[in-house]
Scaffold this active site. Structure first.
Site, PDB file in Angstrom:
ATOM      1  N   CYS B  94       0.981  -1.276   0.070  1.00 24.10           N
ATOM      2  CA  CYS B  94      -0.116   0.023  -0.052  1.00 24.10           C
ATOM      3  C   CYS B  94       0.826   1.351  -0.056  1.00 24.10           C
ATOM      4  O   CYS B  94       1.615   1.544  -0.875  1.00 24.10           O
ATOM      5  CB  CYS B  94      -1.082  -0.166   1.416  1.00 24.10           C
ATOM      6  SG  CYS B  94      -2.238   0.958   0.926  1.00 24.10           S
ATOM      7  N   HIS B 200      -3.888  -5.577   0.886  1.00 24.48           N
ATOM      8  CA  HIS B 200      -3.129  -5.671   2.237  1.00 24.48           C
ATOM      9  C   HIS B 200      -3.085  -7.278   2.588  1.00 24.48           C
ATOM     10  O   HIS B 200      -3.908  -7.695   3.304  1.00 24.48           O
ATOM     11  CB  HIS B 200      -3.920  -5.004   3.201  1.00 24.48           C
ATOM     12  CG  HIS B 200      -3.706  -3.504   3.401  1.00 24.48           C
ATOM     13  ND1 HIS B 200      -2.701  -2.930   4.069  1.00 24.48           N
ATOM     14  CD2 HIS B 200      -4.273  -2.454   2.669  1.00 24.48           C
ATOM     15  CE1 HIS B 200      -2.723  -1.726   3.636  1.00 24.48           C
ATOM     16  NE2 HIS B 200      -3.882  -1.434   2.989  1.00 24.48           N
ATOM     17  N   GLU B 202      -1.391  -8.517   4.966  1.00 24.60           N
ATOM     18  CA  GLU B 202      -1.342  -8.780   6.452  1.00 24.60           C
ATOM     19  C   GLU B 202      -2.797  -8.534   7.193  1.00 24.60           C
ATOM     20  O   GLU B 202      -2.975  -9.246   8.297  1.00 24.60           O
ATOM     21  CB  GLU B 202      -0.626  -7.743   7.045  1.00 24.60           C
ATOM     22  CG  GLU B 202      -1.100  -6.124   7.186  1.00 24.60           C
ATOM     23  CD  GLU B 202      -1.149  -5.602   5.853  1.00 24.60           C
ATOM     24  OE1 GLU B 202      -0.741  -5.930   4.863  1.00 24.60           O
ATOM     25  OE2 GLU B 202      -1.365  -4.301   6.237  1.00 24.60           O
TER      26      GLU B 202
END
Lengths: 808, 235
Positions: B94, B200, B202
């Protein structure tokens, strides 16, 4: 850069010999918002000391005694008359909030760890960690400058959490707005310079977005109410949840400790915000009060947040608080109020060099935190500040004298015995309320076939009260921190509404949930019922998503118009009393709250007040991620059961509003409020939770705005199955007509989905099986053999989903 | 195999470092979040993977990632290039991707405002368009959450199409989410060791992270496998 003048700039304001009217004139000229009685008390304080106050001292007293900081109306003695019967309420807060919470805390000794004493109340998450929640309003700033007002509204409540205990970590936020309807006609706005509801909405949403997203705190919960009464005075509530090690909750300050300030610099922005928010708005506010609105800088706050959390982890913070309304004066005042100490204004880094003494002490410039530390830790604190790139200054020192002494370049600009300040004169007020006459009952709206039922269902799904908030929700990062498990939009297509949100908490196996409830339409005619229903809805949503019913804590945030209007104050008293009844029945303690008055606007055609508005926001705890329950049906061939019972009474419902708006004449009247029983409801929530723990519940959705029909449609928006319910199987508290059955908003109800093999367990828990999930893609509601609703979900969903998109 | 070390640079405004570090730990890395104040060439010698996490470095008020890029360049100089050339890995997620594109570690191009002009937080379908050390354990089609206002990839005339063709654009959106040219979601350099993406990973390390409670396509969330992929590549 220009050097600041190296001297204090302040004046004395002589009060000796002045008449009460002259004193009041001073209060008005300086915009102190102090009453005649207040000014007489101020005069007495300084007469005793045989000196005249400085303007710094007057400003400090005005801030300390302002409604915003002192909540004097919730502390007032109120003579309250309902339907001709009078009583004396000896402090709303003491009687109906604190006392209720203390009784609950006595019964549940190991749950609430701190309430009403800190920036936010804490409840126990597990043996090591606690969670806290705080919500604030930022109404007047958002009316004048929507983006900056909402931006700093969220920024402010995040600092409340950073200043809770020795510094809690913010883990999730909520936002709740009350706006005028998006389709308000420009010429319907009867005052110059008032911003159209669309401008307010867009500015406010972007303000929240830009602060929350940049801070990296997921915005996971919220609500929006649209009503004409909010056109002039919109409401903006922002709330944040935090987590902290239990050992870091208690904080205290000792003589010899240093006060340090960290974060942003001090400027002229945000002067007199506390007093500004304690008076009504006028067109002049739009011109004159711009300095009361602060400018937000989320990255400054992110840096100070990282710094505080690192300093707390290293054990350096002895006490911390935010610079809220009143700036350094409130922070230093809070920290030094008992112990006393010195403040050195010349040490504060400034945005511009020409600030007068009172401006430095009172400025509400954003992103500043004040903490106390042991002197020996100063060097390491400076290193941490450098590491996280935040500015640090030594603001003062606690000295044990009990006196607050503020100097500026060596000159004493303020010397106050804080103990005297905390004794603001008590207010005496009058309130009255008359119950609506509901002896005739609601007007009867016949619904006898699916054509009528479908048409009403579609109208409700398209109403601003119910349409999807998706365009707004997508602007908020609701997944940063990587812990959001139940998201505000979920289900198989990731766009169906949910009852609440659930987040994991780093370092714990337990999870935290969050939900909000507000029903201002009910409060217009049934404030007591609104108070009860708001608590019920908030608790019910938390239970629905899987929270343990015995581990829920709530907050009350009140907004109202003119407290000097007896009827408006009467509505507030009734709301508070109603809220207390349900909170006590549910054992859901209030752990924090806030109130906002003077939410009225003097238009060209007279004052317009908002309705008495209560926001109940809550935090719950889930012991296991397996307990998370979403609101979207999981598949066909399952059964549907109902928690609670239907009842008559449509007052305040979205159905009543839509019917009235569509009526040719003004004859449609819905005076009757629905009926529910807290004892029964809470027993039901326990039984429901037992089913959740056994893994029986596949999905669940509360029945709220729009009633059973809207609930079923929303459960079907996941597109995995249709839903079919027979009203003949729905238990009722009275002879409930079809309209009430379909669209009534009786509290205490949850629809849930389960696999047929658990039917006996569901019945044994006392719940009625009212229908099933289907593979026909429709929501179908029958009464025996008669179809009252039979609508294709694929047609309903766009109506609901796109309703706000064209306006936002 | 020995535990590889990941170093996550934290700028003022970086806000996904905690969960990214957690995801890396779960994938078998040792991790370290380093405030940029401590960034200097020497730190590169103790890491195998340099991570630029998501967030809003310095507020992203200029161009997203611009200030972070200038400061990184100032602090690391050509040592960053030598780190990669010597076999080091770099990942940008990002805002980290936005920073990487400006650090000349990835092929030229920019990430600009989404065509809607809005921040978008939702889940996006993704397609693996080329082999990459970061994608080896992932299927050709998977999904991850996105959350950005400036995620639309634009390149000079013809660049985007060329990147798709030659595999530089290792990751594509399966449908248009933000107006990105050729639906580009992630890029890699020629070595494959430098990888940047807007989604993302994560945020999808657990099954439960998925919005659909019935999601059951793998033992863990797809994001987890992105980190285990690169972990394996280092073995």
């Amino acid at each position: 850069m220009i050097d600041a003048p190296k001297k204090a700039v302040y004046r004395h304001i002589p009060l000796t010999g002045l008449s009460p009217d002259e004193l009041l004139a001073i209060s008005q000229r300086m915009k102190l918002s102090l009453s005649k009685e207040d000014m007489l008390a101020v005069k007495a304080i300084f007469a005793e000391e045989k000196r005249e106050p400085t303007e710094v001292e007057l400003e400090v007293i005005a801030q300390t005694w302002s409604e915003h900081c002192k909540h004097r109306i919730f502390g007032a003695k109120i003579e309250h008359t309902v339907d001709g019967k009078s009583e004396v309420v000896d402090g709303l807060f003491k009687t109906y909030i604190r006392a209720v919470s203390h009784r609950i805390m006595d019964k549940k000794p190991d749950f609430v760890l701190s309430a009403f004493v800190d920036n936010a109340g804490f409840v126990k998450l597990d043996e090591n960690l606690a969670v806290c929640l705080k919500a604030e309003t930022h109404n007047h700033p958002s009316a004048i400058e929507p983006y900056a007002g909402a931006n700093t509204g969220l920024g402010g409540v995040i600092r409340d959490i950073l200043g809770a205990g020795k510094g809690a970590k913010p883990i999730a936020s909520l936002d709740v707005f009350c706006f005028g309807p998006p389709d308000t006609k420009q010429d319907a706005i009867k005052a110059k310079d008032v911003i159209h509801p669309l401008g307010i909405m867009r500015g406010v949403v972007r303000g929240v977005r830009d602060y929350g997203n940049r801070m990296g705190i997921p915005t996971i919960s919220g609500a929006i109410q649209f009503d004409d009464s909010y056109i002039y005075n919109p409401l903006v509530f922002c709330g944040t949840m935090g987590v902290i090690p239990i050992k870091d909750i208690d904080k205290s300050i000792r003589a010899g400790q240093l006060l340090i300030a960290a974060g942003g610099r001090t400027g002229k922005d945000g002067l007199k915000g506390a007093t500004f928010s304690s008076v009504s708005l006028t067109t002049a506010s739009h011109e004159e009060d711009q300095t009361a609105v602060q400018i937000g800088n989320p990255i400054e706050e992110k840096k100070v947040a990282d710094f505080i959390l690192a300093a707390r982890a290293e054990g350096f913070i002895q006490f911390v608080t935010d610079c809220g309304a009143g700036g350094f004066s409130s922070a230093a005042g809070e920290m030094l109020s008992e112990i006393g100490g010195q403040v050195w204004l010349e040490n504060a880094p400034l945005k511009a060099p020409d600030l007068e003494s009172w401006q430095i002490f009172l400025s509400e410039s954003q992103e500043r935190m004040v903490m106390s530390i042991e002197e020996k830790d100063l060097e390491r604190m400076k290193e941490l500040a450098a590491l996280y790139e935040t500015e640090l200054c030594i603001l003062g020192k606690a000295d044990g004298t009990g006196i607050l002494k503020v100097t500026h370049h060596g000159e004493m600009v303020c010397q106050l015995d804080c103990r005297k300040l905390h004794e603001a004169p008590r207010r005496h007020m009058t309130a009255e309320w008359s119950s609506v006459d509901d002896s005739e009952g609601d007007v009867f709206i016949p619904i006898e076939d699916a054509k009528t039922g479908n048409a009403i269902l579609k109208a409700l799904l398209a109403d601003f009260a119910i349409v999807s908030r998706e365009p707004i929700i997508r602007e908020y990062d609701h997944e940063v921190q990587g812990n959001t498990l139940l998201k505000p939009l979920a289900g198989a297509t990731g766009d169906a509404p949910q009852d609440g949100a659930v987040v994991r908490v780093d370092g714990s196996t337990q999870l935290a949930s969050m939900s909000v409830a507000l029903l201002p339409e009910w409060g217009k005619t049934h404030p007591h019922l609104m108070g009860r229903a708001c608590v019920d809805e908030c608790v019910r949503q938390l239970v629905a998503v899987g929270s343990d019913p015995d581990r829920i804590a709530i907050l009350d945030n009140f907004c109202m118009g003119n407290p000097d209007d007896h009827r408006e104050l009467g509505a507030l008293v009734e709301t508070v009393k109603g809220m207390a009844v349900t909170a006590e029945a549910y054992g859901a303690p209030f752990v924090s709250g806030k109130d906002s008055f003077y939410n009225y606007f003097k238009t060209d055609e007279g004052p317009v007040s908002i309705p008495c508005t209560l926001l109940v926001s809550g935090m719950g705890i889930l012991t296991n991620p397996d307990h998370i329950v979403g609101s979207s049906v999981r598949g066909p061939g399952h059964k549907l059961a109902l928690v609670g019972e239907a009842s008559s009474g449509l007052a305040g419902s979205v159905f009543a509003r839509v019917m009235k708006a569509g009526a040719e004449d003004d004859e449609l009247d819905f005076p009757q409020g629905p009926d529910f029983d807290e004892q029964m409801a809470f027993a039901d929530y326990h039984s429901y939770h037992e089913l959740v723990k056994k893994g029986v519940v596949l999905s669940a959705h509360d029945i709220g705005e729009g009633g059973l029909a809207v609930t079923l449609a929303e459960m079907g928006f996941s597109t995995k199955a249709g839903l079919k319910v027979d009203l003949a199987e729905v238990p009722t508290r009275d002879d409930t007509p079809a309209a009430e059955h379909l669209f009534g908003e009786t509290p205490g109800r949850i629809v849930f989905e389960f696999a047929e093999e658990h039917a006996e367990a569901v019945k044994a828990a006392g719940f009625s099986i009212i229908g099933e999930t289907t593979d026909d893609g429709h929501v179908t509601i029958t009464n025996g053999k008669t179809k009252l609703v039979h609508a294709n979900l694929a047609e309903l969903k766009p109506v609901w989903q796109k309703g706000l998109a064209e306006w936002y | 195999m020995p535990t590889p070390h990941a170093l996550l640079v934290k700028f003022p405004g970086t806000n996904c470092d905690n969960e990214t570090s957690r995801a890396l730990l779960e994938a078998g890395f040792s991790t370290e979040v380093l405030p940029v104040a401590l960034l200097e060439p020497g730190v590169l010698s103790r890491t195998q993977l340099l991570v630029f996490s998501g967030g809003f470095s310095y507020g992203d008020y200029v161009m997203s990632g611009r200030i972070a890029q200038l400061i990184t360049k100032h602090k690391l100089g050509d040592k960053l290039r030598s780190f990669i050339d010597a076999g080091g890995y770099a990942m940008g997620i990002c805002n980290g991707f936005q920073i990487l594109t400006q650090l000349d570690l990835l092929p030229r191009g920019s990430l600009v405002h989404n065509t809607t002009g809005r921040f978008i937080c939702k889940w996006a379908g993704l397609k693996r368009n080329a082999s990459s050390p970061y994608l080896s354990e992932l299927p050709d089609d998977f999904e991850l959450p996105i959350a950005h206002a400036e995620g639309r990839f634009v390149g000079e005339e013809g660049d985007a199409a060329a990147y798709v063709k030659d595999g530089t654009a290792a990751l594509l959106y399966s449908t248009d989410v933000n107006g990105s040219s050729e639906r580009i979601a992630g890029l890699q350099d020629k070595s494959g060791r430098v990888f940047g993406l807007m989604p993302h990973p994560e945020r999808f390390t657990l099954k439960r992270h998925h919005y659909d409670p019935d999601w059951n396509q793998a033992e863990r969330g797809w994001g987890h496998y992105m980190f285990t992929s690169v972990r394996k590549a280092m073995a």
